[in-house]
Design an enzyme around this catalytic site. Structure first.
Site, PDB file in Angstrom:
ATOM      1  N   HIS A 104       0.813  -1.208   0.000  1.00 52.70           N
ATOM      2  CA  HIS A 104       0.000   0.000   0.000  1.00 52.70           C
ATOM      3  C   HIS A 104       0.850   1.263   0.000  1.00 52.70           C
ATOM      4  O   HIS A 104       2.070   1.223   0.138  1.00 52.70           O
ATOM      5  CB  HIS A 104      -0.948   0.000   1.201  1.00 52.70           C
ATOM      6  CG  HIS A 104      -0.263  -0.044   2.539  1.00 52.70           C
ATOM      7  ND1 HIS A 104       0.242   1.069   3.161  1.00 52.70           N
ATOM      8  CD2 HIS A 104      -0.004  -1.084   3.372  1.00 52.70           C
ATOM      9  CE1 HIS A 104       0.777   0.735   4.322  1.00 52.70           C
ATOM     10  NE2 HIS A 104       0.648  -0.569   4.473  1.00 52.70           N
TER      11      HIS A 104
ATOM     12  N   CYS B 239       3.082  -5.007   6.904  1.00 52.09           N
ATOM     13  CA  CYS B 239       2.731  -4.763   5.503  1.00 52.09           C
ATOM     14  C   CYS B 239       3.911  -4.211   4.708  1.00 52.09           C
ATOM     15  O   CYS B 239       4.977  -3.956   5.251  1.00 52.09           O
ATOM     16  CB  CYS B 239       1.552  -3.805   5.418  1.00 52.09           C
ATOM     17  SG  CYS B 239       0.021  -4.486   6.081  1.00 52.09           S
TER      18      CYS B 239
END
Length: 361
Positions: free
Chosen positions: A319, A335
């Site tokens: 992301h 992440c």
């Protein structure tokens, strides 16, 4: 991808703890002007060609002290060329650091040059050969740029961010710096006499493809990405096409000791542009005291930025970020975090079902 499914995918926000990048060592830095950047060329110093490491270190330390922390026109040029060649240096800032060195190393390997993370004559010549276009350009501030709307004050606490509404930019400076892949301080340093809150001013900016917004029409665009490698050692994300060729290389923040990134392989399940973010209390992020789920609106200052690439490993994804200048210099909570423009570029080219491999060696 529906709002509910995006919320479920975004429950593993990756907060940051700063790791300082290595310092710059350069010769006396010339004035930061458009002409200085365009005309900058690599010149190997005499000390760089000597085998005496102690003498080299002493010379570099003295040069750093003399130059201070000013952006270097040569490094601005190199970073723009790397960005356009899709070997991302992260936020273009005109300074040495881990992201620049990682991009140089990746570019050298792709060119079949000797392994190095330092600028050399041969590496500089190869970079210049990738594009003869100007490396900086002019941009005129528009009425739309200055009218916003902006978020006047961005809360630090996530619970308070849920009350903000759309997570827009905080000012024109932040918006334009991100649009042209630049550090905000560099944008200001290049344009010291141009007010950023008034339309009509002409700015000097990096000559890179400006970051767009909203959903990318026609995605996945060529060159299409069918395989992604996430290298934990180098803190880089590598994108490959169906023919096995490297199409892009980006700096990334990849997990932490507290919550490391996954091992093994995964697949891209879905891609969401301008995603919502939903916090789940079961993750117990430091500083977040909420006991119920809450959601944060889309926008570039959303906790996951402008893109969420959902992986087949539950709660993990690739992301963007509201703090692009920290990418590659920080850790995350599991992440894979890219700058907003790199995340958007990757998402616009990645096919659903693309293989994702996590590399430890």
């Amino acid at each position: 991808m529906g709002r509910a499914s995006v919320w479920g995918a975004l429950t593993a926000l990756c907060f940051l703890s700063v790791i300082v990048a290595p310092a710059v060592s350069a010769a006396e830095t010339p004035a930061l002007t458009r002409e200085a950047i365009e005309n900058a060329t690599f010149q190997e110093s005499r000390e760089d060609s000597k085998p005496d490491k102690a003498a080299k270190a002493k010379t570099k330390a003295a040069a750093k002290k003399e130059a201070g922390d000013r952006p270097d026109p040569l490094l601005v040029k190199v970073q723009v060329l790397l960005d356009r060649a899709r070997f991302s240096p992260g936020a273009i800032d005109g300074r040495d650091g881990e992201n620049l060195r990682g991009a140089l190393s990746a570019f050298a390997a792709a060119q079949g040059l000797p392994a190095t993370n330092r600028l050399t004559r041969e590496l500089f010549d190869r970079l210049q050969a990738t594009s003869r276009d100007p490396v900086v350009t002019q941009y005129t501030i528009t009425e739309e740029d200055v009218k916003g709307p902006f978020v006047e004050s961005m809360p630090r606490k996530m619970e308070e961010q849920a009350e903000v509404g759309p997570m827009r930019y905080t000012n024109t400076r932040e918006m334009l710096a991100e649009r042209f892949h630049m550090q905000r301080d560099l944008l200001s340093a290049l344009n010291p006499d141009v007010p950023l809150d008034k339309a009509g001013g002409t700015l000097v900016v990096a000559a890179v493809p400006p970051m767009g917004d909203g959903k990318v029409q026609g995605a996945p665009l060529p060159p299409k990405v069918t395989r992604i490698e996430i290298d934990k050692r180098t803190k880089r994300l590598l994108a490959y096409g169906e023919d096995g060729k490297l199409t892009a290389d980006y700096p990334a923040s990849i997990g932490s000791a507290e919550k490391p990134a996954p091992d093994g392989s995964a697949k891209v399940k879905a891609i969401a542009f301008d995603p919502w973010y939903t916090y789940n209390p079961k993750y117990r992020f430091a500083g977040v005291k909420a006991r119920k789920k809450f959601s944060i609106h889309p926008g570039p200052n959303n906790p996951v930025g402008v893109v969420w690439i959902d992986l087949s490993i539950p709660s993990y994804g690739i992301h963007g970020t509201p703090e692009p200048e920290k990418v590659g210099k920080t850790e995350s909570h599991g992440c894979i975090r890219l700058t907003n423009w790199d995340a958007r570029d990757l998402a616009s080219r990645t096919e659903k079902g693309a293989k994702v491999e996590f590399l430890d060696k």
